[in-house]
Design a protein around this motif. Structure first.
Motif, PDB file in Angstrom:
ATOM      1  N   GLY A  10       8.623 -21.271  30.938  1.00  0.00           N
ATOM      2  CA  GLY A  10       7.346 -22.243  31.152  1.00  0.00           C
ATOM      3  C   GLY A  10       6.233 -22.514  32.084  1.00  0.00           C
ATOM      4  N   PHE A  11       5.102 -21.308  31.689  1.00  0.00           N
ATOM      5  CA  PHE A  11       4.008 -21.481  32.607  1.00  0.00           C
ATOM      6  C   PHE A  11       3.261 -20.820  31.157  1.00  0.00           C
ATOM      7  CE2 PHE A  11       6.174 -20.785  36.420  1.00  0.00           C
ATOM      8  CZ  PHE A  11       5.623 -21.381  37.352  1.00  0.00           C
ATOM      9  N   TRP A  12       1.631 -21.287  30.784  1.00  0.00           N
ATOM     10  CA  TRP A  12       1.748 -20.976  29.508  1.00  0.00           C
ATOM     11  C   TRP A  12       0.870 -19.363  30.001  1.00  0.00           C
ATOM     12  CZ3 TRP A  12      -0.427 -23.488  25.435  1.00  0.00           C
ATOM     13  CH2 TRP A  12      -0.306 -24.754  25.836  1.00  0.00           C
ATOM     14  N   HIS A  13       0.473 -18.780  28.815  1.00  0.00           N
ATOM     15  CA  HIS A  13      -0.020 -17.367  28.753  1.00  0.00           C
ATOM     16  C   HIS A  13      -0.687 -16.948  27.916  1.00  0.00           C
ATOM     17  CE1 HIS A  13       3.472 -16.109  31.316  1.00  0.00           C
ATOM     18  NE2 HIS A  13       4.616 -16.723  31.322  1.00  0.00           N
ATOM     19  N   HIS A  14      -1.753 -16.391  28.314  1.00  0.00           N
ATOM     20  CA  HIS A  14      -2.447 -16.081  27.396  1.00  0.00           C
ATOM     21  C   HIS A  14      -2.650 -14.474  26.457  1.00  0.00           C
ATOM     22  CE1 HIS A  14      -6.522 -13.979  26.497  1.00  0.00           C
ATOM     23  NE2 HIS A  14      -7.052 -14.961  26.307  1.00  0.00           N
ATOM     24  N   VAL A  15      -3.051 -14.498  25.487  1.00  0.00           N
ATOM     25  CA  VAL A  15      -1.811 -13.388  24.763  1.00  0.00           C
ATOM     26  C   VAL A  15      -3.342 -13.545  23.444  1.00  0.00           C
ATOM     27  CG1 VAL A  15      -0.938 -12.713  22.662  1.00  0.00           C
ATOM     28  CG2 VAL A  15       0.521 -14.256  24.397  1.00  0.00           C
ATOM     29  N   ALA A  16      -3.680 -11.829  23.849  1.00  0.00           N
ATOM     30  CA  ALA A  16      -4.548 -11.552  22.113  1.00  0.00           C
ATOM     31  C   ALA A  16      -4.120  -9.811  22.003  1.00  0.00           C
ATOM     32  CB  ALA A  16      -5.815 -11.279  23.267  1.00  0.00           C
ATOM     33  N   ALA A  17      -4.718 -10.170  20.566  1.00  0.00           N
ATOM     34  CA  ALA A  17      -4.147  -8.709  19.920  1.00  0.00           C
ATOM     35  C   ALA A  17      -5.579  -8.614  18.899  1.00  0.00           C
ATOM     36  CB  ALA A  17      -2.995  -8.638  18.652  1.00  0.00           C
ATOM     37  N   THR A  18      -5.670  -6.809  19.315  1.00  0.00           N
ATOM     38  CA  THR A  18      -6.912  -6.327  18.494  1.00  0.00           C
ATOM     39  C   THR A  18      -6.545  -5.482  17.504  1.00  0.00           C
ATOM     40  OG1 THR A  18      -7.045  -4.178  20.185  1.00  0.00           O
ATOM     41  CG2 THR A  18      -8.602  -6.614  20.831  1.00  0.00           C
TER      42      THR A  18
END
Length: 94
Positions: A10-18
């Motif tokens: 239920g929370f926002w999450h920061h997702v990054a892919a390189t």
């Protein structure tokens, strides 16, 4: 690259892919590395980015594939970001 962690809280999450032909694929969640995968040859592709959903008529993916959540603040860069730069991006969003 796939993480075995779950983020259905239920929370926002920061997702990054390189992605880098010399360093492979690195997946980050909330600034922490969560998965890696090998990648050595870039693909030549035409078309456009599809974020959140798409219909695929091939045999590799399901016929209709959609993200079950919300996407916000998407950015695409021409080079792989460092772990330090991803941490800066995470801090900028808080």
């Amino acid at each position: 690259a796939t993480s075995s962690d779950t983020y259905l809280d239920g929370f926002w999450h920061h997702v990054a892919a390189t992605v880098s032909p010399t360093d492979g694929i690195h997946l980050y969640a909330d600034g922490a590395p969560v998965a890696t995968a090998a990648y050595t040859a870039p693909s030549v592709m035409t078309g456009y980015w599809r974020l959140g959903g798409d219909t695929w008529n091939g045999t590799t993916w399901p016929a209709d594939y959609y993200w079950l959540g919300q996407l916000d603040e998407v950015a695409i860069y021409p080079t792989a970001l460092s772990a330090e730069r991803i941490a800066v991006h995470l801090g900028a969003g808080s």
